[in-house]
Design a protein around this motif. Structure first.
Motif, PDB file in Angstrom:
ATOM      1  N   GLU B  16       0.986  -0.986  -0.066  1.00 13.37           N
ATOM      2  CA  GLU B  16      -0.093   0.039  -0.365  1.00 13.37           C
ATOM      3  C   GLU B  16       0.779   1.093   0.350  1.00 13.37           C
ATOM      4  O   GLU B  16       0.576   2.011  -1.277  1.00 13.37           O
ATOM      5  CB  GLU B  16      -0.875  -0.285   1.263  1.00 13.37           C
ATOM      6  CG  GLU B  16      -2.088  -0.971   0.992  1.00 13.37           C
ATOM      7  CD  GLU B  16      -2.361  -0.948   2.649  1.00 13.37           C
ATOM      8  OE1 GLU B  16      -2.626  -0.015   3.165  1.00 13.37           O
ATOM      9  OE2 GLU B  16      -3.914  -2.309   2.403  1.00 13.37           O
ATOM     10  N   ARG B  17       1.554   1.555   0.762  1.00 10.27           N
ATOM     11  CA  ARG B  17       2.599   2.668   1.105  1.00 10.27           C
ATOM     12  C   ARG B  17       3.854   3.213   0.725  1.00 10.27           C
ATOM     13  O   ARG B  17       4.511   3.644   0.679  1.00 10.27           O
ATOM     14  CB  ARG B  17       3.293   2.703   2.080  1.00 10.27           C
ATOM     15  CG  ARG B  17       2.076   2.137   3.292  1.00 10.27           C
ATOM     16  CD  ARG B  17       1.997   3.124   4.951  1.00 10.27           C
ATOM     17  NE  ARG B  17       0.612   2.843   5.715  1.00 10.27           N
ATOM     18  CZ  ARG B  17       0.579   2.913   6.643  1.00 10.27           C
ATOM     19  NH1 ARG B  17       1.410   2.857   7.775  1.00 10.27           N
ATOM     20  NH2 ARG B  17      -0.587   2.876   7.642  1.00 10.27           N
ATOM     21  N   GLY B  18       4.525   1.429   0.013  1.00  9.55           N
ATOM     22  CA  GLY B  18       5.920   1.145   0.177  1.00  9.55           C
ATOM     23  C   GLY B  18       6.925   1.240   1.117  1.00  9.55           C
ATOM     24  O   GLY B  18       6.669   1.134   2.038  1.00  9.55           O
ATOM     25  N   HIS B  20       9.456   2.224   1.714  1.00 11.08           N
ATOM     26  CA  HIS B  20      10.231   2.756   2.711  1.00 11.08           C
ATOM     27  C   HIS B  20       9.506   3.714   3.405  1.00 11.08           C
ATOM     28  O   HIS B  20      10.122   4.183   4.197  1.00 11.08           O
ATOM     29  CB  HIS B  20      11.539   3.188   1.823  1.00 11.08           C
ATOM     30  CG  HIS B  20      12.631   3.316   1.103  1.00 11.08           C
ATOM     31  ND1 HIS B  20      13.536   3.138   2.206  1.00 11.08           N
ATOM     32  CD2 HIS B  20      12.929   2.507  -0.150  1.00 11.08           C
ATOM     33  CE1 HIS B  20      14.742   2.281   1.052  1.00 11.08           C
ATOM     34  NE2 HIS B  20      14.052   2.085   0.194  1.00 11.08           N
ATOM     35  N   ALA B  21       8.373   3.410   3.031  1.00 11.97           N
ATOM     36  CA  ALA B  21       7.311   4.022   3.736  1.00 11.97           C
ATOM     37  C   ALA B  21       7.304   3.149   5.361  1.00 11.97           C
ATOM     38  O   ALA B  21       5.831   3.614   5.950  1.00 11.97           O
ATOM     39  CB  ALA B  21       6.306   4.734   3.579  1.00 11.97           C
ATOM     40  N   SER B  97       2.707  -5.720  -6.436  1.00 10.44           N
ATOM     41  CA  SER B  97       3.222  -4.784  -5.285  1.00 10.44           C
ATOM     42  C   SER B  97       4.521  -4.491  -4.616  1.00 10.44           C
ATOM     43  O   SER B  97       5.017  -4.345  -5.159  1.00 10.44           O
ATOM     44  CB  SER B  97       2.284  -3.702  -4.476  1.00 10.44           C
ATOM     45  OG  SER B  97       2.621  -3.035  -4.384  1.00 10.44           O
ATOM     46  N   VAL B 100       7.492  -5.161  -6.972  1.00 11.41           N
ATOM     47  CA  VAL B 100       7.823  -4.318  -7.825  1.00 11.41           C
ATOM     48  C   VAL B 100       8.804  -3.077  -6.411  1.00 11.41           C
ATOM     49  O   VAL B 100       9.861  -3.190  -6.640  1.00 11.41           O
ATOM     50  CB  VAL B 100       6.341  -3.068  -7.865  1.00 11.41           C
ATOM     51  CG1 VAL B 100       7.086  -1.869  -8.622  1.00 11.41           C
ATOM     52  CG2 VAL B 100       6.232  -3.595  -9.265  1.00 11.41           C
ATOM     53  N   GLN B 101       7.899  -3.300  -5.726  1.00 10.94           N
ATOM     54  CA  GLN B 101       8.871  -2.667  -4.706  1.00 10.94           C
ATOM     55  C   GLN B 101      10.800  -3.701  -3.953  1.00 10.94           C
ATOM     56  O   GLN B 101      11.818  -2.702  -4.109  1.00 10.94           O
ATOM     57  CB  GLN B 101       8.294  -2.438  -3.080  1.00 10.94           C
ATOM     58  CG  GLN B 101       7.713  -1.459  -2.781  1.00 10.94           C
ATOM     59  CD  GLN B 101       7.674  -0.391  -2.518  1.00 10.94           C
ATOM     60  OE1 GLN B 101       8.965  -0.260  -2.764  1.00 10.94           O
ATOM     61  NE2 GLN B 101       6.370   0.627  -3.696  1.00 10.94           N
ATOM     62  N   TRP B 103      11.613  -5.906  -6.635  1.00  9.90           N
ATOM     63  CA  TRP B 103      12.966  -4.397  -7.364  1.00  9.90           C
ATOM     64  C   TRP B 103      12.856  -3.706  -7.311  1.00  9.90           C
ATOM     65  O   TRP B 103      14.998  -3.804  -7.968  1.00  9.90           O
ATOM     66  CB  TRP B 103      11.911  -5.213  -8.700  1.00  9.90           C
ATOM     67  CG  TRP B 103      11.333  -6.273  -9.172  1.00  9.90           C
ATOM     68  CD1 TRP B 103      12.047  -7.422  -9.279  1.00  9.90           C
ATOM     69  CD2 TRP B 103      10.463  -6.381  -9.968  1.00  9.90           C
ATOM     70  NE1 TRP B 103      11.280  -8.696 -10.289  1.00  9.90           N
ATOM     71  CE2 TRP B 103      10.150  -7.627 -10.465  1.00  9.90           C
ATOM     72  CE3 TRP B 103       9.217  -5.695 -10.290  1.00  9.90           C
ATOM     73  CZ2 TRP B 103       8.907  -8.409 -11.253  1.00  9.90           C
ATOM     74  CZ3 TRP B 103       7.703  -6.224 -10.900  1.00  9.90           C
ATOM     75  CH2 TRP B 103       8.317  -7.606 -11.669  1.00  9.90           C
ATOM     76  N   ALA B 104      12.625  -2.865  -7.222  1.00  5.70           N
ATOM     77  CA  ALA B 104      13.722  -1.329  -6.747  1.00  5.70           C
ATOM     78  C   ALA B 104      14.481  -1.143  -5.904  1.00  5.70           C
ATOM     79  O   ALA B 104      15.982  -1.135  -5.937  1.00  5.70           O
ATOM     80  CB  ALA B 104      12.434  -0.331  -5.952  1.00  5.70           C
ATOM     81  N   GLU B 105      14.200  -2.722  -4.804  1.00  8.75           N
ATOM     82  CA  GLU B 105      15.451  -2.631  -3.516  1.00  8.75           C
ATOM     83  C   GLU B 105      16.644  -3.389  -4.587  1.00  8.75           C
ATOM     84  O   GLU B 105      17.687  -3.302  -4.219  1.00  8.75           O
ATOM     85  CB  GLU B 105      14.980  -3.181  -2.803  1.00  8.75           C
ATOM     86  CG  GLU B 105      15.482  -2.696  -1.533  1.00  8.75           C
ATOM     87  CD  GLU B 105      15.176  -1.202  -1.063  1.00  8.75           C
ATOM     88  OE1 GLU B 105      14.727  -0.851  -1.760  1.00  8.75           O
ATOM     89  OE2 GLU B 105      16.499  -0.624  -0.087  1.00  8.75           O
ATOM     90  N   ALA B 106      16.378  -4.422  -4.710  1.00  6.09           N
ATOM     91  CA  ALA B 106      17.170  -5.000  -5.268  1.00  6.09           C
ATOM     92  C   ALA B 106      17.841  -5.375  -6.411  1.00  6.09           C
ATOM     93  O   ALA B 106      19.083  -4.949  -6.403  1.00  6.09           O
ATOM     94  CB  ALA B 106      16.657  -6.775  -5.655  1.00  6.09           C
ATOM     95  N   VAL B 108      19.342  -1.846  -6.520  1.00  3.31           N
ATOM     96  CA  VAL B 108      20.481  -1.407  -5.850  1.00  3.31           C
ATOM     97  C   VAL B 108      21.590  -1.653  -5.235  1.00  3.31           C
ATOM     98  O   VAL B 108      22.323  -1.775  -4.018  1.00  3.31           O
ATOM     99  CB  VAL B 108      19.961   0.126  -5.004  1.00  3.31           C
ATOM    100  CG1 VAL B 108      20.000   0.976  -6.948  1.00  3.31           C
ATOM    101  CG2 VAL B 108      19.069   0.069  -4.810  1.00  3.31           C
TER     102      VAL B 108
END
Lengths: 190, 190
Positions: B16-18, B20-21, B97, B100-101, B103-106, B108
């Motif tokens: 829901e929030r991503g 990092h939130a 979701s 996707v979160q 992937w963005a973390e993996a 980097v």
């Protein structure tokens, strides 16, 4: 000039560290400017991501247009576009990394979507127009729907790029190229 | 029991929030527990993401296996798998979701990749085995490479899901289904 340098730095930091790990102070440090000067360009935190993506995409489009405009054959043009979008280490991989950061954010923050969708539609339309041209010129099959195949190819490109960026053992840049070209071959040519 | 509830809450909040939130305190509040109890399951911050993805994937695999094991036809099995993976609002969209979160973390944080790649290979192998079975049973073309087509289909699925999650005007759940089924039709059947 200063603005371009700030956006370059923002895109590079997002690509390397991920959006949430980037501080305005880090960008300021790279460009040798005050945090105040950087804040001037990014009123809100999400503006860093939004403007960095905008910058990376504009840069990529300019690079691609310059190369593609001299290629007459639609088939060669599509293969060149695929080649230019492969996430090789360097600028292109950084641009992909910014996209992936943006997707993760746009999935949970609807206010970021309008601009993203505009960029995305532009890419899909570029592919679609190349396919239509290839159909007119007799290079591509005419029994396929250009909109459908453009959607399939762009989705496949995104999905494959994610696997390359997350270090999937089965999918490096070379394998990604083969996977996409095999699709073009079977969907548009064979 | 408590562990499952904590992982459910973590996955839901990330979706829901991503990533990092999400704060440990938010997870504790949902399950009605102390932050200390939640910290016990997540020694480091990235464990929240890692374990939530693991949890979401395990749940999805169990759901899919239960449905697929009763379907004899490889073609029907593949279509059912595609259908079950469509990011409809609810549990499946939440699971996407979280992906996707992740992937963005993996992209980097290389330390997150090994586990991700294991999950991912499992999915691709599931698709590959269904294709091979369809070839043996005469339902799918035998002149195609199952590994290649499984890569193309899984990449296309990921890319299309991203467009659905980021609210791309051209690609809702119904259109995504059509795009994927058209690919199966032309790559494996026609």
């Amino acid at each position: 000039m200063r603005k371009a340098a700030i956006l370059d730095a923002a895109a590079q930091l997002i690509a390397e560290r991920g959006y949430h790990a980037v501080r305005i102070a880090d960008i300021a440090k790279i460009v040798g400017s005050s945090t105040g000067a950087v804040h001037y360009y990014f009123p809100g935190k999400s503006d860093v991501l939004r403007l960095a993506l905008n910058h990376a995409i504009t840069r990529a489009f300019a690079r691609q247009s310059a190369e593609l405009k001299n290629i007459r054959s639609a088939r060669e043009r599509l293969l060149k576009l695929i080649d230019m979008q492969l996430p090789r280490i360097g600028q292109v991989r950084d641009e992909w990394s910014v996209w992936v950061q943006f997707w993760a954010e746009a999935a949970v923050r609807p206010e970021l979507r309008a601009e993203h969708n505009e960029f995305y539609a532009r890419w899909r339309e570029t592919v679609e127009r190349i396919i239509e041209r290839g159909q007119r010129d007799g290079e591509f099959r005419t029994d396929i729907d250009p909109t459908l195949v453009a959607m399939q190819l762009t989705a496949m490109t995104d999905g494959a790029a994610i696997q390359v960026l997350t270090g999937s053992p089965g999918l490096n840049v070379t394998a990604m190229r083969e996977v996409l070209i095999a699709f073009v071959q079977s969907a548009l040519i064979a």
